[in-house]
Write an enzyme that holds these catalytic residues in place. Structure first.
Site, PDB file in Angstrom:
ATOM      1  N   CYS A 212       2.599  -0.660  -8.550  1.00 48.28           N
ATOM      2  CA  CYS A 212       3.644  -0.317  -7.674  1.00 48.28           C
ATOM      3  C   CYS A 212       4.850  -0.106  -8.697  1.00 48.28           C
ATOM      4  O   CYS A 212       5.850   0.340  -8.296  1.00 48.28           O
ATOM      5  CB  CYS A 212       3.824  -1.077  -6.398  1.00 48.28           C
ATOM      6  SG  CYS A 212       3.615  -2.715  -6.835  1.00 48.28           S
TER       7      CYS A 212
ATOM      8  N   GLY B 223       0.672  -1.203  -0.036  1.00 50.71           N
ATOM      9  CA  GLY B 223       0.006   0.213  -0.052  1.00 50.71           C
ATOM     10  C   GLY B 223       0.979   1.186   0.004  1.00 50.71           C
ATOM     11  O   GLY B 223       1.878   1.102  -0.615  1.00 50.71           O
ATOM     12  N   SER B 224       0.471   2.296   0.341  1.00 53.23           N
ATOM     13  CA  SER B 224       0.859   3.289   0.500  1.00 53.23           C
ATOM     14  C   SER B 224       2.079   3.603   1.524  1.00 53.23           C
ATOM     15  O   SER B 224       2.183   2.910   2.462  1.00 53.23           O
ATOM     16  CB  SER B 224      -0.097   4.656   0.689  1.00 53.23           C
ATOM     17  OG  SER B 224      -0.696   4.770   2.126  1.00 53.23           O
ATOM     18  N   VAL B 225       2.872   4.656   1.313  1.00 53.37           N
ATOM     19  CA  VAL B 225       4.027   4.950   2.053  1.00 53.37           C
ATOM     20  C   VAL B 225       3.472   5.319   3.525  1.00 53.37           C
ATOM     21  O   VAL B 225       4.062   4.999   4.521  1.00 53.37           O
ATOM     22  CB  VAL B 225       4.810   6.118   1.511  1.00 53.37           C
ATOM     23  CG1 VAL B 225       6.150   6.419   2.560  1.00 53.37           C
ATOM     24  CG2 VAL B 225       5.520   5.407   0.232  1.00 53.37           C
TER      25      VAL B 225
ATOM     26  N   GLY C  80       0.505   4.840   4.754  1.00 52.94           N
ATOM     27  CA  GLY C  80      -0.118   3.968   5.486  1.00 52.94           C
ATOM     28  C   GLY C  80       0.673   2.787   6.131  1.00 52.94           C
ATOM     29  O   GLY C  80       0.488   2.400   7.280  1.00 52.94           O
ATOM     30  N   GLY C  81       1.646   2.542   5.306  1.00 54.73           N
ATOM     31  CA  GLY C  81       2.379   1.423   5.525  1.00 54.73           C
ATOM     32  C   GLY C  81       3.513   1.635   6.617  1.00 54.73           C
ATOM     33  O   GLY C  81       3.735   1.165   7.649  1.00 54.73           O
TER      34      GLY C  81
ATOM     35  N   GLU D 272       5.442  -3.363   1.521  1.00 56.37           N
ATOM     36  CA  GLU D 272       5.819  -3.006   0.168  1.00 56.37           C
ATOM     37  C   GLU D 272       5.126  -1.451  -0.145  1.00 56.37           C
ATOM     38  O   GLU D 272       3.663  -1.680  -0.142  1.00 56.37           O
ATOM     39  CB  GLU D 272       5.600  -4.109  -0.991  1.00 56.37           C
ATOM     40  CG  GLU D 272       6.264  -3.616  -2.456  1.00 56.37           C
ATOM     41  CD  GLU D 272       5.032  -3.223  -3.101  1.00 56.37           C
ATOM     42  OE1 GLU D 272       4.940  -1.939  -3.282  1.00 56.37           O
ATOM     43  OE2 GLU D 272       4.279  -3.947  -3.830  1.00 56.37           O
TER      44      GLU D 272
END
Length: 522
Positions: free
Chosen positions: A285, A224-226, A228-229, A248
């Protein structure tokens, strides 16, 4: 890719009904995690062949339901039917491939060192080592792959193959697809006599955060997103007992075109780049977000002409569309930027907007370093940045401004000359430091599911630089080593016994090897 995680403490006062809903959700999460914990030991102690058979059963069940599953995903995501059909197949290939890994057994890396009183460093005890499952794993489904990185995706398949129960936090972008997939997985595992609790799903951001904080979860996997991750990674690291978080996140995936390549096949390169950065509305991605071309070619004009011909494509969710709007506005506002193609927003029957591609020319490649914060951040959607370099010797310094990436792509001459090889050597050295996969004369979208694949890279491409989320090595994330020293034979696990009832590959180091590691394999 997925929604930003909100801290549970940042709440306004809740109504009585909301409090009741929260308590009910907490009870349900507790029930799921308790069942996963109860299933952990019996699932781990099954012979690997039995787990492999169960995964094959899940794959068969998904294949049988593919038509209905694709129809549900088509309604929810707007992705093309052919893409979704292929993605179901990719999911079942992943399941069967990881089943084969489990069945063969070398991933458990069984090593036996026989006791050796005459060992060169002093008496050596009997040591027997193998890899064991971590325990219940929390998987966060992705927005852009409703099958291959979702409920029954690669993270779920590799964790189950390793012997770990799985709890999946579904993605809100495709709830019906997730529900139907989960029912199929649960039913198939039940038919294979998997322990109750081996697989479950939960929904909602707060539920995903609550589960991650629970001590019964031993590892988590995320695509997912930077934003959120990173929020989830920090939660996993801040736990009283931190756990592995295999995230990732974001990747710019720079692509470089040498002068020789531009002379040989400029049109093919332009077509390939446009096809790659607009594939799936740019919601991959591995989308190449930056293209570096030699100064003085007509590649910028060719790319722009082709990008203008691409029809609008729907974004996956309204939230992704909103962030894409913000990012393209940020790119257009960078000093010195030239908007070669101004993407247009279109209404869509689903209510989620569709966009035509946007293309930005940064001018000299040095601008990428000066404005790295804007130009070298991932834009999730059909937008790309193009820049021109003066000499190939400048490329390593330019690439050094790029953060960790899943891929670096290099387009070379068909038969690279000695001059080209010499100029590319330092660039390729840096590419190996900056990414997990170097692509030559192709494009990075499209990730082969195979043993040699590596889908990961330095942060922010991933939070665990040594691991991959695609390919057979993905199973390694959910295993850890344990050594038994001088253990009585009757107390050894089946995998380490001399009679080897599981028939696993093993390395045996006999006595009398005088300090040399010369294993006998079978």
């Amino acid at each position: 890719m997925s929604a930003t995680v909100h801290n549970e403490t940042d709440r306004t006062a809740m109504t009585t009904a909301e409090q009741a809903d929260t308590e009910e959700a907490a009870t349900e999460i507790d029930h799921l995690l308790a069942a996963a914990t109860a299933a952990a030991t019996p699932w781990a102690q099954l012979p690997p062949r039995a787990r492999a058979d169960a995964l094959d059963g899940v794959a068969d069940a998904l294949d049988a339901a593919a038509t209905d599953l694709v129809a549900a995903a088509l309604r929810e995501t707007g992705l093309p039917q052919a893409r979704l059909t292929g993605e179901v197949q990719r999911s079942t290939v992943q399941l069967r491939m990881l089943a084969d890994v489990a069945r063969e057994g070398s991933h458990l890396r069984v090593v036996l060192d026989r006791a050796d009183p005459g060992f060169v460093l002093g008496p050596r005890p009997e040591l027997r080592r193998w890899l064991v499952p971590l325990g219940p794993v929390l998987v966060y489904a992705a927005s852009n792959f409703p099958f291959a990185f979702s409920v029954a995706g690669g993270d779920t398949a590799s964790a189950l193959a390793a012997g770990c129960p799985v709890v999946v936090k579904t993605h809100p972008g495709h709830p019906e697809t997730s529900r139907r997939t989960a029912e199929i997985v649960r039913s198939a595992l039940a038919r294979a006599d998997a322990p109750e609790g081996t697989f479950a799903v939960l929904t909602g951001t707060s539920a995903g955060v609550r589960a991650l904080r629970d001590p019964r979860i031993t590892a988590a996997a995320f695509t997912g997103s930077v934003a959120g991750g990173r929020a989830l990674f920090d939660i996993a690291a801040a736990r009283p007992a931190p756990i592995p978080f295999y995230g990732e996140l974001g990747s710019i995936n720079p692509a470089v075109v040498t002068a020789e390549a531009a002379q040989e096949r400029a049109d093919r390169i332009a077509r390939g780049f446009v096809g790659s950065f607009t594939l799936g509305a740019g919601q991959f991605c591995t989308k190449p977000g930056v293209l570096l071309v030699p100064r003085g070619t007509d590649l910028p004009e060719r790319v722009a002409e082709l990008a203008e011909q691409v029809p609008p494509a729907r974004m996956l969710t309204a939230g992704i569309a909103a962030r894409y709007r913000e990012r393209t506005a940020e790119l257009a506002a960078v000093p010195g930027i030239q908007v070669l193609v101004r993407g247009q927003e279109h209404e869509h029957d689903s209510g989620v907007p569709a966009f035509t591609p946007a293309l930005f020319h940064a001018g000299p490649a040095e601008s990428l370093r000066v404005h790295a914060g804007a130009l070298l951040e991932e834009t999730f959607g059909p937008a790309a940045v193009l820049a021109e370099y003066g000499a190939e010797d400048d490329l390593p310094e330019i690439l050094a401004a790029v953060d960790g990436s899943l891929t670096v792509t290099v387009h070379t001459g068909a038969a690279p000359t000695g001059t080209e090889r010499a100029s590319l050597a330092p660039l390729l050295d840096l590419a190996a430091q900056r990414s997990g996969r170097i692509v030559f004369n192709e494009w990075p979208t499209g990730v082969a599911v195979t043993a040699a694949q590596h889908h990961g890279g330095p942060y922010p491409a991933s939070t665990s630089i040594a691991h991959t989320s695609v390919g057979t090595a993905a199973i390694d994330r959910f295993l850890r080593p344990v050594t038994y020293q001088n253990a009585p034979a009757a107390l050894l696990p089946a995998a380490l016994r001399d009679d080897d009832p599981w028939r696993l590959p093993r390395t045996v180091n006999a006595a009398g090897e005088s300090g040399r590691w010369a294993p006998a394999r079978r």
